[in-house]
Design a protein around this motif. Structure first.
Motif, short mmCIF file in Angstrom:
data_model
loop_
_atom_site.label_atom_id
_atom_site.label_comp_id
_atom_site.label_asym_id
_atom_site.label_seq_id
_atom_site.Cartn_x
_atom_site.Cartn_y
_atom_site.Cartn_z
N ASP A 84 -8.81 -11.95 -39.59
CA ASP A 84 -8.51 -13.58 -39.43
C ASP A 84 -9.10 -14.46 -38.78
OD1 ASP A 84 -7.38 -15.89 -39.92
OD2 ASP A 84 -4.97 -15.60 -40.06
N THR A 127 -11.55 -0.51 -34.51
CA THR A 127 -10.96 -0.73 -33.80
C THR A 127 -11.79 0.46 -32.27
OG1 THR A 127 -9.67 1.23 -33.59
CG2 THR A 127 -9.04 -0.35 -35.27
N ARG A 155 -11.70 -4.51 -28.73
CA ARG A 155 -10.36 -5.49 -29.32
C ARG A 155 -11.16 -6.77 -29.59
NH1 ARG A 155 -5.55 -4.08 -28.23
NH2 ARG A 155 -5.20 -1.06 -27.35
N VAL A 174 -7.06 -12.22 -35.85
CA VAL A 174 -6.39 -11.22 -35.59
C VAL A 174 -6.88 -9.95 -37.03
CG1 VAL A 174 -4.06 -10.61 -36.87
CG2 VAL A 174 -4.03 -12.64 -35.75
N ARG A 221 -5.87 -7.39 -38.82
CA ARG A 221 -4.54 -6.15 -39.08
C ARG A 221 -5.12 -3.89 -40.52
NH1 ARG A 221 -2.83 -10.53 -40.71
NH2 ARG A 221 -0.52 -11.32 -39.18
N SER A 278 -1.48 -3.12 -40.16
CA SER A 278 -1.01 -2.88 -38.95
C SER A 278 -1.57 -4.24 -37.94
CB SER A 278 -1.43 -1.90 -37.82
OG SER A 278 0.09 -0.75 -38.50
N ASP A 279 -0.77 -4.72 -37.04
CA ASP A 279 -1.78 -5.86 -36.13
C ASP A 279 -2.51 -5.12 -34.70
OD1 ASP A 279 -2.79 -7.86 -34.28
OD2 ASP A 279 -0.67 -9.22 -34.91
N ARG A 335 -1.79 -5.30 -31.41
CA ARG A 335 0.26 -5.45 -30.72
C ARG A 335 0.12 -4.10 -30.20
NH1 ARG A 335 3.97 -9.45 -32.11
NH2 ARG A 335 2.54 -11.47 -33.28
#
Length: 224
Positions: free
Chosen positions: A7, A51, A54, A59, A61, A65-66, A69
């Protein structure tokens, strides 16, 4: 169920904007091509989706999971359990057997050795290489090596398999067999996202997300 969501994702390297507000989501069981020319942002997008890097903004997910965080340890565990990677260079350990290479895909997921090998044998069965489990990579063909790499990506039943140019180092006939395998695995329920510069390969997949200059310029999966 949505297994991957981006997003408004951006990624900057100094003054260079590699991703510029990328947004899309992928549902469980989809087969998606992310296609674009060299320099379009595909590799950066792969790293962010996987992942490995970063985002600078927005965002990401994975499995709900975000990732922003999560600390590094939690992020590594998420990656080990939820994401499988396939690269055109295979990245197999030449001294290890095919079974050991596939089982190594579970090393960081906290799975005991006996279970790793049992799951590795099941994954090799899925890709048609059960009879090559005790071979080392130098005794099998390039196409078989890629099948081993795919089995390694699938062994932990991840939410997503990210395949980066999976036919890039193969001849056309072998590449076609790998594409057929990708379709077969997707039909069995695997969620697969293939990154490619080849519009012809992308055209074989039911959903195509085209990127250019760090932006999504078209997405055949978007509902009007």
């Amino acid at each position: 169920m949505t297994v991957l969501e981006l997003d408004g994702v951006t990624k900057d390297y100094g003054d260079v904007a590699a991703l510029r507000g990328v947004s899309f989501s992928v549902r469980r069981g989809e087969l998606v091509a992310i296609v674009g020319p060299s320099g379009s942002g595909k590799s950066t997008l792969l790293h962010v989706m996987g992942t490995l890097e970063r985002p600078s903004g927005g965002v990401v997910r994975v499995g709900g999971s975000d990732v922003a965080r999560l600390d590094d340890r939690a992020l590594s565990l998420l990656r080990a359990r939820e994401i499988g990677f396939v690269f055109q260079q295979f990245f197999l350990a030449e001294h290890a057997t095919v079974r050991e290479n596939v089982a190594d895909g579970l090393l960081y997921a906290g799975v005991r050795a006996a279970e790793r090998y049992r799951l590795a044998d099941e994954a090799l069965e899925r890709v048609g290489l059960a009879d090559r489990a005790t071979f080392t990579p130098n005794r099998i063909s390039g196409g078989q090596r890629q099948r081993v790499a795919i089995a390694r990506a699938l062994v932990g039943s991840p939410s997503i398999v990210l395949a980066d140019e999976p036919t890039g180092n193969l001849d056309s006939a072998t590449g076609a067999s790998i594409m057929a395998l990708i379709h077969e695995l997707n039909a069995d329920g695997s969620t697969i996202i293939m990154i490619t510069h080849d519009a012809g390969l992308a055209g074989q997949l039911p959903r195509r997300i085209r990127v250019l200059d760090g932006r999504v310029v078209s997405d055949t999966g978007v509902t009007p």
